[in-house]
Scaffold this motif. Sequence first.
Motif, PDB file in Angstrom:
ATOM      1  N   LYS A 177       0.827  -1.219   0.000  1.00  0.00           N
ATOM      2  CA  LYS A 177       0.000   0.000   0.000  1.00  0.00           C
ATOM      3  C   LYS A 177       0.857   1.263   0.000  1.00  0.00           C
ATOM      4  O   LYS A 177       0.404   2.333  -0.417  1.00  0.00           O
ATOM      5  N   PRO A 180       3.857   3.708  -4.848  1.00  0.00           N
ATOM      6  CA  PRO A 180       3.133   4.736  -5.611  1.00  0.00           C
ATOM      7  C   PRO A 180       1.853   4.187  -6.233  1.00  0.00           C
ATOM      8  O   PRO A 180       1.801   3.014  -6.634  1.00  0.00           O
ATOM      9  N   ARG A 181       0.842   5.001  -6.289  1.00  0.00           N
ATOM     10  CA  ARG A 181      -0.438   4.619  -6.884  1.00  0.00           C
ATOM     11  C   ARG A 181      -0.225   4.108  -8.315  1.00  0.00           C
ATOM     12  O   ARG A 181       0.538   4.693  -9.091  1.00  0.00           O
ATOM     13  N   GLY A 182      -0.872   3.006  -8.629  1.00  0.00           N
ATOM     14  CA  GLY A 182      -0.764   2.439  -9.968  1.00  0.00           C
ATOM     15  C   GLY A 182       0.337   1.398 -10.124  1.00  0.00           C
ATOM     16  O   GLY A 182       0.468   0.789 -11.189  1.00  0.00           O
ATOM     17  N   THR A 183       1.146   1.185  -9.071  1.00  0.00           N
ATOM     18  CA  THR A 183       2.189   0.155  -9.137  1.00  0.00           C
ATOM     19  C   THR A 183       1.539  -1.221  -9.229  1.00  0.00           C
ATOM     20  O   THR A 183       0.683  -1.554  -8.403  1.00  0.00           O
TER      21      THR A 183
END
Length: 209
Positions: A177, A180-183
């Motif tokens: 969590k 980075p967003r989208g990983t």
Amino acid sequence: MDAIKTYFPDLPADQLALFEQLDPLYREWNQKINVISRKDIDNLYLHHVLHSLAIAKVIKFMPGARVLDLGTGGGFPGIPLAILFPETEFVLIDGIRKKITVVNEVATALGLKNVQGFQQRAEERKGRSFDFVITRAVALMEKIVPWSMPLIHDKQLHALPNGIIALKGGNVKEELKALPRGTYSEIYPIKKMFSEEFFIEKSVVYVQY
């Protein structure tokens, strides 16, 4: 060794012989340089060798591939995987010189031509020259990812896209969590590969480059 033979029943005799040599080699070197807990040396095959080979249940490294073992310690997971995939090049790095001494001496004793060990931190390596970065119990994924991604190249040899493959314990979902967003990531519970109690809360974690 029995567990290795159970979960990898098709290993040829020459590879089995190399795995069998790991126990006396690590016992010898552990007397000089403590790279495995003295209480844990009797569990070498289960806790270290088989644990390393869980990665091989997720991916079969191809001939010509280059794999970096980040923070290898005494050579795990790199050396067991180098035995299993003799046509794949493994570069093992660790910041502690005495650990790399053991890595290189074990590799030499086994005659592993596909292993190189260097006293080096990930941040000191330059260039995108690896298909995968593998690691075991080095740091949180939020640190492993930025260390590793600059070292992974774009050329694809495997069905699984290039990336990071980490052996992890504990609450891996919470670690992921923090990325980075989208990983893109996947979690492979080792208990689905190996039945021993030791592996109940352990996973192979894949993060795509």
